[in-house]
Design a protein around this motif. Structure first.
Motif, PDB file in Angstrom:
ATOM      1  N   SER A   1      46.749  40.122  52.538  1.00 56.99           N
ATOM      2  CA  SER A   1      46.092  40.525  51.291  1.00 56.99           C
ATOM      3  C   SER A   1      45.333  41.831  51.482  1.00 56.99           C
ATOM      4  N   MET A   2      44.995  42.458  50.353  1.00 57.25           N
ATOM      5  CA  MET A   2      44.185  43.676  50.399  1.00 57.25           C
ATOM      6  C   MET A   2      42.849  43.349  51.078  1.00 57.25           C
ATOM      7  N   GLY A   3      42.546  44.102  52.106  1.00 58.59           N
ATOM      8  CA  GLY A   3      41.319  43.840  52.872  1.00 58.59           C
ATOM      9  C   GLY A   3      41.603  43.139  54.189  1.00 58.59           C
TER      10      GLY A   3
ATOM     11  N   ASN B   1      53.382  37.405  31.522  1.00 57.54           N
ATOM     12  CA  ASN B   1      52.350  36.519  30.960  1.00 57.54           C
ATOM     13  C   ASN B   1      50.935  36.958  31.302  1.00 57.54           C
ATOM     14  N   ARG B   2      50.793  37.834  32.305  1.00 56.23           N
ATOM     15  CA  ARG B   2      49.456  38.384  32.558  1.00 56.23           C
ATOM     16  C   ARG B   2      48.901  39.011  31.282  1.00 56.23           C
ATOM     17  N   LEU B   3      49.761  39.694  30.530  1.00 54.45           N
ATOM     18  CA  LEU B   3      49.331  40.369  29.297  1.00 54.45           C
ATOM     19  C   LEU B   3      48.828  39.367  28.260  1.00 54.45           C
TER      20      LEU B   3
ATOM     21  N   HIS C   1      55.691  34.086  42.049  1.00 47.47           N
ATOM     22  CA  HIS C   1      55.049  35.044  42.967  1.00 47.47           C
ATOM     23  C   HIS C   1      54.153  35.921  42.105  1.00 47.47           C
ATOM     24  N   ASP C   2      52.893  36.061  42.485  1.00 47.85           N
ATOM     25  CA  ASP C   2      51.963  36.846  41.660  1.00 47.85           C
ATOM     26  C   ASP C   2      52.266  38.338  41.721  1.00 47.85           C
ATOM     27  N   LEU C   3      52.963  38.786  42.762  1.00 47.65           N
ATOM     28  CA  LEU C   3      53.325  40.189  42.959  1.00 47.65           C
ATOM     29  C   LEU C   3      52.058  41.038  43.195  1.00 47.65           C
ATOM     30  N   PRO C   4      52.123  42.127  43.941  1.00 47.54           N
ATOM     31  CA  PRO C   4      53.325  42.721  44.518  1.00 47.54           C
ATOM     32  C   PRO C   4      53.883  41.881  45.662  1.00 47.54           C
ATOM     33  N   ALA C   5      55.222  41.913  45.814  1.00 47.33           N
ATOM     34  CA  ALA C   5      55.885  41.163  46.890  1.00 47.33           C
ATOM     35  C   ALA C   5      56.120  42.077  48.085  1.00 47.33           C
TER      36      ALA C   5
ATOM     37  N   GLU D   1      38.592  34.658  44.831  1.00 46.38           N
ATOM     38  CA  GLU D   1      39.398  34.110  43.721  1.00 46.38           C
ATOM     39  C   GLU D   1      40.149  35.189  42.954  1.00 46.38           C
ATOM     40  N   HIS D   2      41.124  34.717  42.156  1.00 45.25           N
ATOM     41  CA  HIS D   2      41.879  35.594  41.239  1.00 45.25           C
ATOM     42  C   HIS D   2      42.140  34.776  39.966  1.00 45.25           C
ATOM     43  N   PRO D   3      41.077  34.482  39.207  1.00 45.37           N
ATOM     44  CA  PRO D   3      41.214  33.510  38.110  1.00 45.37           C
ATOM     45  C   PRO D   3      42.182  33.921  37.006  1.00 45.37           C
ATOM     46  N   CYS D   4      42.190  35.202  36.614  1.00 37.44           N
ATOM     47  CA  CYS D   4      43.054  35.619  35.485  1.00 37.44           C
ATOM     48  C   CYS D   4      44.525  35.430  35.844  1.00 37.44           C
ATOM     49  N   GLN D   5      44.863  35.645  37.119  1.00 38.28           N
ATOM     50  CA  GLN D   5      46.236  35.433  37.570  1.00 38.28           C
ATOM     51  C   GLN D   5      46.678  33.998  37.294  1.00 38.28           C
ATOM     52  N   ILE D   6      45.781  33.080  37.556  1.00 39.52           N
ATOM     53  CA  ILE D   6      46.173  31.667  37.472  1.00 39.52           C
ATOM     54  C   ILE D   6      46.336  31.231  36.018  1.00 39.52           C
TER      55      ILE D   6
ATOM     56  N   LYS E   1      40.048  48.298  44.423  1.00 34.66           N
ATOM     57  CA  LYS E   1      41.340  48.186  45.124  1.00 34.66           C
ATOM     58  C   LYS E   1      42.444  48.562  44.147  1.00 34.66           C
ATOM     59  N   PRO E   2      43.652  48.864  44.664  1.00 34.22           N
ATOM     60  CA  PRO E   2      44.755  49.206  43.765  1.00 34.22           C
ATOM     61  C   PRO E   2      45.143  48.033  42.862  1.00 34.22           C
ATOM     62  N   SER E   3      45.836  48.348  41.778  1.00 32.91           N
ATOM     63  CA  SER E   3      46.346  47.300  40.881  1.00 32.91           C
ATOM     64  C   SER E   3      47.428  47.895  39.993  1.00 32.91           C
ATOM     65  N   THR E   4      48.483  47.146  39.778  1.00 32.75           N
ATOM     66  CA  THR E   4      49.497  47.508  38.784  1.00 32.75           C
ATOM     67  C   THR E   4      49.372  46.566  37.584  1.00 32.75           C
ATOM     68  N   ARG E   5      49.540  45.260  37.829  1.00 30.20           N
ATOM     69  CA  ARG E   5      49.590  44.276  36.753  1.00 30.20           C
ATOM     70  C   ARG E   5      48.241  44.057  36.072  1.00 30.20           C
ATOM     71  N   THR E   6      47.203  43.843  36.859  1.00 31.47           N
ATOM     72  CA  THR E   6      45.911  43.458  36.277  1.00 31.47           C
ATOM     73  C   THR E   6      45.352  44.600  35.433  1.00 31.47           C
ATOM     74  N   ARG E   7      45.383  45.784  36.002  1.00 34.47           N
ATOM     75  CA  ARG E   7      44.869  46.954  35.283  1.00 34.47           C
ATOM     76  C   ARG E   7      45.649  47.175  33.993  1.00 34.47           C
TER      77      ARG E   7
ATOM     78  N   TYR F   1      36.181  43.415  36.878  1.00 37.96           N
ATOM     79  CA  TYR F   1      35.829  44.011  38.176  1.00 37.96           C
ATOM     80  C   TYR F   1      36.784  43.470  39.238  1.00 37.96           C
ATOM     81  N   ARG F   2      37.456  44.380  39.933  1.00 38.81           N
ATOM     82  CA  ARG F   2      38.242  44.015  41.130  1.00 38.81           C
ATOM     83  C   ARG F   2      37.444  44.490  42.331  1.00 38.81           C
ATOM     84  N   ALA F   3      36.995  43.530  43.123  1.00 41.23           N
ATOM     85  CA  ALA F   3      36.053  43.821  44.202  1.00 41.23           C
ATOM     86  C   ALA F   3      36.597  43.358  45.546  1.00 41.23           C
TER      87      ALA F   3
HETATM   88  N1   CP Z   1      49.142  40.105  40.680  1.00 38.40           N
HETATM   89  C1   CP Z   1      48.257  41.112  40.579  1.00 38.40           C
HETATM   90  O1   CP Z   1      47.050  40.918  40.411  1.00 38.40           O
HETATM   91  O2   CP Z   1      48.832  42.340  40.690  1.00 38.40           O
HETATM   92  P1   CP Z   1      48.073  43.717  40.776  1.00 38.40           P
HETATM   93  O3   CP Z   1      47.427  43.801  42.133  1.00 38.40           O
HETATM   94  O4   CP Z   1      49.164  44.749  40.604  1.00 38.40           O
HETATM   95  O5   CP Z   1      47.052  43.791  39.699  1.00 38.40           O
END
Ligand code: CP
Ligand code: NVA
Length: 320
Positions: free
Chosen positions: A234-236, A297-299, A269-273, A133-138, A54-60, A106-108
């Motif tokens: 959400s995506m999906g 802080n994701r970084l 907000h975890d974003l994207p909004a 789940e989205h553990p790294c976000q938390i 799936k797409p990602s800005t922050r996590t990737r 892995y983003r699945a």
């Molecule tokens: N919050 C978050 O996981 O953003 P991305 O979908 O851009 O990775």
């Protein structure tokens, strides 16, 4: 299948529940070191494969910059470009990648696929978001609250306003693990999964965190020290867009809702909004928004997680 005794996966935040205090401490230290230009190449020679369905800005970006900052290297692998997209199995992909790299994120779409990848990989697998789940976000979210509350979760209450989704599932477990009170307000029919609620309540026994569920956003937010929201679709979940927009209509985080919270409360907000849906522009861009620090802080959180899994160097990569 031979499983490396040193392999450790993060498929759920409950896999790192006991490590959270140390992860938050390390994330803050790594943040300060980066700002001073004092980071050390502790992951030199280490490689992270990042598979995204799936797409990602922050996590990737945060995973890739985290590896580079620590002297390692990350490879972005879109599932469409891998042979996975042509039917190679997850198991075979996991076995081959494990010969090249030291960890896989892995983003699945499906949590079952996450579990399958982890089952066959002989290197650590990190959940970069799936339908459960989205553990790294938390970890980044807890870091953000930890910073603003000067290291104290106890005595603070977080209100969730929105979907009973992947982010809420990890947040319930993460809050319970660190002793943070959490009231989740979700529309009827969009409750978090009962097994995740039970798991969170079990974890909360040990920390005395209060974990509550309601369908009333005003009641959840009244007196809260922070408010957290996420997208309604959400995506999906795109096929349910129209039904969700109707069901979530009273669940917008706007100035009127924020007025009910504690005067010092901030908004996550975890974003994207989806501006104008789950959150208004004035709140997301306003002085009480913590969303931009949270994104940064994701970084730092990612680095702490990678360090936990990859350092010190384990035995040489397994050959099977
Ligand atoms: N919050 C978050 O996981 O953003 P991305 O979908 O851009 O990775
Ligand atoms: N719940 C959202 C989170 C995006 C980071 C989704 O799964 O799309």
């Amino acid at each position: 299948m031979t499983v490396s005794p040193r392999k450790r996966d993060v498929l759920s935040i409950s896999d790192i529940a006991g490590d959270l205090p140390e992860l938050l401490r390390r994330a803050s230290r790594l943040k300060a070191e980066r700002k001073r230009g004092a980071l050390r190449p502790i992951l030199r020679g280490r490689h992270l494969a990042m598979i995204f369905e799936k797409p990602s800005t922050r996590t990737r970006t945060s995973f890739e910059v985290a590896m580079n900052d620590l002297g390692g290297h990350a490879l972005y692998l879109s599932s469409k470009d891998l042979q996975l997209g042509r039917g190679e199995t997850i198991a075979d992909t996991a076995r081959v990648l494990s010969r090249f790299v030291d960890a896989i994120c892995y983003r699945a779409y499906r949590h079952a696929d996450m579990v399958e990848l982890a089952r066959w990989a002989t290197v650590p697998v990190v959940n970069a978001l799936d339908d459960l789940e989205h553990p790294c976000q938390i970890v980044a979210d807890l870091q953000t609250m930890h910073e603003r509350w000067r290291g104290r979760f106890r005595g603070h209450r977080l209100a969730w306003v929105g979907d009973g989704n992947n982010v809420l599932h990890s947040l319930l477990l993460g809050a319970a693990a660190v002793g943070l009170d959490l009231t989740a307000a979700v529309p009827s029919g969009y409750d978090p999964r009962p097994d995740l609620m039970d798991a969170a309540r079990k974890l909360a026994h040990g920390t005395r965190a209060r974990i509550e569920l309601t369908h009333d956003p005003q009641a959840a937010v009244r007196g809260a020290d922070a408010i957290y929201t996420d997208v309604w679709v959400s995506m999906g979940d795109e096929a349910e867009k129209a039904a969700r927009e109707t069901a979530f209509a009273g669940f917008q985080v706007n100035a009127a809702l924020l007025d009910l919270a504690a005067p010092t409360a901030f908004v996550l907000h975890d974003l994207p909004a989806h501006r104008g849906q789950e959150i208004t522009d004035d709140v997301l861009d306003g002085p009480r928004s913590a969303a931009w620090d949270q994104a940064e802080n994701r970084l730092h959180a990612q680095k702490a997680i990678l360090e936990l899994l990859l350092r010190p160097r384990a035995s040489p990569r397994r050959r099977r």
